[in-house]
Motif scaffolding. Sequence first.
Motif, short mmCIF file in Angstrom:
data_model
loop_
_atom_site.label_atom_id
_atom_site.label_comp_id
_atom_site.label_asym_id
_atom_site.label_seq_id
_atom_site.Cartn_x
_atom_site.Cartn_y
_atom_site.Cartn_z
N ALA A 35 0.84 -1.19 0.00
CA ALA A 35 0.00 0.00 0.00
C ALA A 35 0.88 1.25 0.00
O ALA A 35 1.80 1.37 0.82
CB ALA A 35 -0.93 -0.01 1.21
N ILE A 36 0.64 2.17 -0.90
CA ILE A 36 1.38 3.42 -1.00
C ILE A 36 0.39 4.56 -1.13
O ILE A 36 -0.82 4.34 -1.32
CB ILE A 36 2.35 3.42 -2.21
N ASP A 37 0.89 5.80 -1.01
CA ASP A 37 0.03 6.96 -1.23
C ASP A 37 0.67 7.88 -2.27
O ASP A 37 1.67 7.52 -2.90
CB ASP A 37 -0.23 7.71 0.09
N THR A 38 0.10 9.05 -2.44
CA THR A 38 0.55 9.95 -3.50
C THR A 38 1.99 10.43 -3.29
O THR A 38 2.68 10.77 -4.25
CB THR A 38 -0.38 11.17 -3.57
N SER A 39 2.46 10.43 -2.03
CA SER A 39 3.85 10.86 -1.78
C SER A 39 4.86 9.83 -2.27
O SER A 39 6.05 10.16 -2.40
CB SER A 39 4.05 11.12 -0.29
N ASP A 40 4.44 8.59 -2.53
CA ASP A 40 5.35 7.54 -3.00
C ASP A 40 5.34 7.38 -4.52
O ASP A 40 6.06 6.52 -5.04
CB ASP A 40 4.97 6.20 -2.35
N ILE A 41 4.55 8.16 -5.21
CA ILE A 41 4.45 8.03 -6.66
C ILE A 41 5.75 8.50 -7.32
O ILE A 41 6.32 9.52 -6.96
CB ILE A 41 3.26 8.85 -7.20
N LYS A 42 6.24 7.74 -8.32
CA LYS A 42 7.41 8.11 -9.10
C LYS A 42 7.27 7.53 -10.50
O LYS A 42 6.48 6.59 -10.72
CB LYS A 42 8.69 7.61 -8.44
N MET A 61 -1.87 -3.44 -20.37
CA MET A 61 -2.57 -4.55 -21.04
C MET A 61 -3.27 -4.08 -22.31
O MET A 61 -3.28 -4.77 -23.32
CB MET A 61 -3.58 -5.20 -20.08
N ARG A 62 -3.86 -2.88 -22.27
CA ARG A 62 -4.61 -2.39 -23.43
C ARG A 62 -3.87 -1.28 -24.17
O ARG A 62 -4.22 -0.97 -25.30
CB ARG A 62 -5.98 -1.91 -22.97
N GLY A 63 -2.90 -0.62 -23.53
CA GLY A 63 -2.10 0.39 -24.22
C GLY A 63 -2.64 1.80 -24.14
O GLY A 63 -1.96 2.73 -24.58
N ASN A 64 -3.84 2.01 -23.60
CA ASN A 64 -4.39 3.36 -23.53
C ASN A 64 -3.82 4.11 -22.34
O ASN A 64 -3.29 3.52 -21.38
CB ASN A 64 -5.91 3.30 -23.43
N THR A 65 -3.90 5.45 -22.39
CA THR A 65 -3.39 6.30 -21.31
C THR A 65 -4.54 6.96 -20.57
O THR A 65 -5.65 7.10 -21.10
CB THR A 65 -2.45 7.38 -21.88
N LEU A 66 -4.26 7.35 -19.34
CA LEU A 66 -5.27 7.96 -18.48
C LEU A 66 -4.59 8.98 -17.59
O LEU A 66 -3.49 8.75 -17.08
CB LEU A 66 -5.96 6.89 -17.63
N GLU A 67 -5.23 10.14 -17.39
CA GLU A 67 -4.70 11.20 -16.54
C GLU A 67 -5.76 11.60 -15.53
O GLU A 67 -6.85 12.03 -15.90
CB GLU A 67 -4.26 12.40 -17.37
N ASN A 68 -5.42 11.46 -14.24
CA ASN A 68 -6.35 11.79 -13.16
C ASN A 68 -5.66 12.66 -12.13
O ASN A 68 -4.43 12.67 -12.02
CB ASN A 68 -6.88 10.52 -12.48
N THR A 69 -6.47 13.38 -11.35
CA THR A 69 -5.99 14.22 -10.25
C THR A 69 -6.46 13.62 -8.94
O THR A 69 -7.65 13.29 -8.79
CB THR A 69 -6.49 15.66 -10.39
N TYR A 70 -5.54 13.49 -7.99
CA TYR A 70 -5.84 12.85 -6.70
C TYR A 70 -5.50 13.80 -5.57
O TYR A 70 -4.58 14.62 -5.67
CB TYR A 70 -5.03 11.55 -6.54
N ARG A 71 -6.26 13.68 -4.49
CA ARG A 71 -5.96 14.45 -3.29
C ARG A 71 -4.72 13.88 -2.60
O ARG A 71 -4.39 12.71 -2.75
CB ARG A 71 -7.14 14.43 -2.32
N SER A 72 -4.03 14.74 -1.86
CA SER A 72 -2.82 14.31 -1.17
C SER A 72 -3.17 13.23 -0.13
O SER A 72 -4.09 13.39 0.67
CB SER A 72 -2.16 15.50 -0.48
N GLY A 73 -2.43 12.14 -0.17
CA GLY A 73 -2.64 11.05 0.79
C GLY A 73 -3.51 9.92 0.30
O GLY A 73 -3.72 8.95 1.04
N GLU A 74 -4.04 10.01 -0.94
CA GLU A 74 -4.86 8.91 -1.45
C GLU A 74 -4.00 7.66 -1.65
O GLU A 74 -2.84 7.73 -2.02
CB GLU A 74 -5.53 9.31 -2.76
N LYS A 75 -4.62 6.50 -1.40
CA LYS A 75 -3.90 5.24 -1.37
C LYS A 75 -3.96 4.53 -2.73
O LYS A 75 -4.93 4.64 -3.47
CB LYS A 75 -4.50 4.32 -0.30
N PHE A 76 -2.86 3.79 -3.00
CA PHE A 76 -2.76 2.91 -4.17
C PHE A 76 -2.17 1.58 -3.71
O PHE A 76 -1.65 1.47 -2.59
CB PHE A 76 -1.87 3.53 -5.27
N GLU A 77 -2.23 0.62 -4.60
CA GLU A 77 -1.61 -0.68 -4.36
C GLU A 77 -0.70 -1.01 -5.53
O GLU A 77 -1.13 -0.94 -6.69
CB GLU A 77 -2.66 -1.78 -4.18
N THR A 78 0.54 -1.35 -5.21
CA THR A 78 1.47 -1.73 -6.27
C THR A 78 1.04 -3.05 -6.91
O THR A 78 0.53 -3.94 -6.23
CB THR A 78 2.89 -1.88 -5.71
#
Length: 288
Positions: A103-110, A147-164
């Motif tokens: 589990a990571i958040d927006t501060s771990d994005i690179k 998997m599909r090759g398409n791109t996506l651009e989203n805006t997230y609030r600081s601290g939102e969680k992701f999973e590697t």
Amino acid sequence: FFSFEAEGGREGGPPRLLGPRLLAWRQRREAPLATLGHFRTTLRPDTSPPSRNARPRPPPVMTLRLASLLSLLASASAFAPPTPLTTVPRTATATPSSLSMVAIDTSDIKNGLTVEIDGEPWKVLSFSIMKQARGAAKTTIKFKNLMRGNTLENTYRSGEKFETAMIEKKGAQFTYADENGNFFFMDSETFEEIAVPPSIVEGKEDWISEGMECTLVDFKGNCIEVVVPSPQVFEIVETEPNVKGNTAQGYTKPAKLSCGATINVPGFLETGAMIKVDTEKKEYIERA
């Protein structure tokens, strides 16, 4: 009230009459000596034979020494600093879930990080952080679906969680490509042949040459990305000749490389020059 004493304190001498005061003074002087003699007599070991059932007693002098030693130890231990307690750290036991996803958040994005969103792997292409005067900062992330090759651009609030994403990387050597555009690699460990569809290699086919060692990224048993080693050294096989007198700063020109790809290079480079290229960004780095 009178007492007789041998003359000169010696036995056999003529007796001498002692008055009451002299007698009292003589008794007071001899009293401490008698007490000391009694004490020495009591400390002498008993020379009488012990009985069969009697337990051996330690000598009085040894008993006094032992008691003194114990009192000294007790007083010394009272002033000794307390001994710190040593705790044994617990060993963390890894679970299968902790090994698969983190589990990571927006501060771990690179850039280059692969996360799992809605069950699909998305790779971070770029991101930017926008600070606000009021409220928390926001992070804009551009993803690419592997998997599909398409791109996506989203805006997230600081601290939102992701999973590697649970991905596996393994080395493989490129062998050949068939007429349908499929690329075939050989696993460097098992020597098995792996077929990769053209949609996965799209945009990188010009950078892959026969015998090149690449990295295959697997997600749930399927190859989702081919990573070309970077940087690489290539030869310029075709480019415009350098025009004398052209001293414009930042002047670039297209150049075709030995691998088949075309990039922009500085204007002073000629055909046959060896250059170092960043294959991921497809940019010129320096002369080799």
